[in-house]
Design an enzyme around this catalytic site. Structure first.
Site, short mmCIF file in Angstrom:
data_model
loop_
_atom_site.label_atom_id
_atom_site.label_comp_id
_atom_site.label_asym_id
_atom_site.label_seq_id
_atom_site.Cartn_x
_atom_site.Cartn_y
_atom_site.Cartn_z
N HIS A 306 0.86 -1.18 0.00
CA HIS A 306 0.00 0.00 0.00
C HIS A 306 0.89 1.22 0.00
CE1 HIS A 306 -3.13 2.83 1.17
NE2 HIS A 306 -3.97 1.93 0.75
N ASP A 363 -8.03 -5.20 0.00
CA ASP A 363 -8.54 -6.04 -1.08
C ASP A 363 -8.19 -7.51 -0.93
OD1 ASP A 363 -9.75 -3.96 -2.54
OD2 ASP A 363 -7.79 -3.30 -3.23
#
Ligand code: ACO
Length: 427
Positions: A306, A363
């Site tokens: 991320h 996700d």
């Protein structure tokens, strides 16, 4: 903490104010840099650049903290509901019971979409990706609601908010129904937003549709976790598009397109496709870890890493537990979940991932729940968009109400220098 920063360049010193956020984040305000010195900063991917001040979401990537308007994501996802959190994000405070009931009612009043929109949907082939369809239909809403929202009129803002939240669930579900070749459903205003959205997607005209409260709760929680995430790719897109004073629907439509990409919201679809690939390949997790580490192999471990989180994504922790609960309550055993857990276990011990601080993101597990709920892979990113809508609206309003200037970055030109035009017969 010092309240100014000094930049020295070419024998001259320039002084800039230092701003401190409410959670003690520090920012050097370089707004006057170019005006004073003629130079710009270069920051591809905006890794160090704050594009705005915002009072909506606080995120500490090092500590794994996510808060909406000061409330932790852990508390909100346990105690609140999608619509209540939407109100919080958009209007700044948790609603009273009366405000919440009114908000829900007003959203329901907007849950009809012009019949002509069906003609637009009919023009898409069934194979069209639902995200492309959703982006187009959101943009098309502008044609049916051509008067731009007056951001200085709170009533007009409130009405526009209810309108887009009410209609977005319908067009999202229609994008799905189109891809499945199913007849389109209308809203059922006797049930709450999330249950209505499930009905819009799954109800067959010839049958009664019953959805378990556990499934509605899991879906509600997933939507809350996705509601906002400060200046990510799609939200920054919504703000930049809106900064030209393009309308709310047009800006949201651009956000949907930005979210679609596999490095952003599209990762939830990519994760399941990756897990299926590993399964079909015999389930050798280590082989795929090696591929992800190989600099000559474009393969990346989807759902890992991320831009901001250099620690566990707090949303991933909640979703991992929710995935376990949903699979248990529905009595589903999904071998894909075992592969995901194995993959996570191996990656979290591997030097490559540890040294780069690559942790599972939101996700990684969300797709497993969507699968369990019967949502096809192509719709996963649409689910993300439905969840993210309130955040996009809140950020768009904050930008417009704050009278932010048009988003227009600079560049460092590295192309050809001035040269004479060469006639075509001489090239
Ligand atoms: N698998 C393998 N290696 C990775 C991964 C991954 N998923 N993510 C990052 N790396 C490596 C990079 O190759 C790079 O290695 P290097 O230093 O040896 O060159 C290093 O980690 C840093 O990666 P960057 O790409 O520079 O990090 P950036 O902040 O630009 O990218 C991103 C973040 C796009 C999320 C990236 O981690 C990624 O592609 N992840 C997979 C896609 C994904 O899951 N996206 C969803 C993000 S969450 C969301 O948007 C809702």
């Amino acid at each position: 903490m010092s309240n100014k920063a000094i930049l020295e360049y070419d024998g001259k010193k320039y002084e800039f104010p230092v701003l401190i956020g409410t959670e003690n984040e520090v920012a050097i305000d370089i707004e006057k840099l170019r005006g004073q010195s003629g130079i710009i900063t270069l920051d591809p991917g905006f890794k160090n650049t704050g594009s705005c001040k915002s009072a909506i979401t606080f995120l500490d990537g090092e500590k794994g903290i996510l808060q909406y308007r000061g409330y932790t994501i852990e508390e909100l996802s346990e105690k609140s509901s999608f619509i209540e959190v939407a109100f919080l994000l958009i209007f700044g405070e948790l609603p009273t019971q009366v405000e919440l009931e009114k908000f829900k009612k007003d959203i329901k009043k907007e849950s009809m979409v012009s019949e002509e929109m069906k003609n637009i949907l009919d023009g898409f082939p069934r194979s069209a990706h639902p995200m492309g369809v959703l982006s187009s239909l959101t943009s098309a809403l502008t044609a049916f609601n051509p008067i731009p929202v007056n951001v200085n009129d709170p009533k007009a803002v409130y009405n526009a908010v209810c309108k887009i939240i009410g209609k977005f669930a319908v067009i999202s579900a229609w994008a799905f129904r189109n891809s499945e070749g199913l007849p389109l459903n209308y809203s059922d205003n006797t049930v709450d937003y999330v249950e209505n959205f499930m009905q819009l997607m799954f109800k067959i005209p010839t049958e009664k549709y019953v959805v378990s409260p556990a499934v509605v709760k899991a879906m509600d929680q997933l939507l809350i976790l996705h509601e906002d995430h400060e200046q990510n790719c799609s939200t920054a897109t919504v703000r930049v598009v809106g900064s030209s004073h393009a309308g709310l629907f047009a800006s949201i439509s651009a956000g949907v397109s930005a979210l679609w990409g596999p490095l952003h919201g599209g990762a939830n679809q990519a994760v399941i496709e990756m897990l299926e690939e590993i399964q079909n390949d015999g389930g050798d997790v280590e082989k795929f870890i090696l591929k992800a580490k190989d600099p000559n192999d474009p393969f990346r471990l989807m759902g890992f890493g991320h831009r901001v989180y250099k620690n566990f994504d707090p949303r991933a922790k909640i979703i991992k537990k929710a995935a376990d609960d949903v699979l248990e309550s529905l009595g589903i055993e999904d071998p894909i979940l075992d592969i995901a857990k194995h993959l996570e276990e191996v990656a979290l011990k591997d030097e490559y991932f540890v040294s780069r601080k690559l942790y599972p993101n939101v996700d990684f597990y969300s797709g497993i729940i969507y699968r369990a709920l019967g949502i096809p892979t192509g719709m996963f990113t649409v689910m993300f968009a439905v969840g993210r809508l309130p955040g996009w609206i809140a950020q768009w309003l904050e930008m417009r109400e704050g009278k932010e200037p048009i988003g227009r970055p600079r560049q460092l030109y590295v192309g050809a220098t001035k040269r004479p035009y060469v006639d075509i017969d001489k090239r």
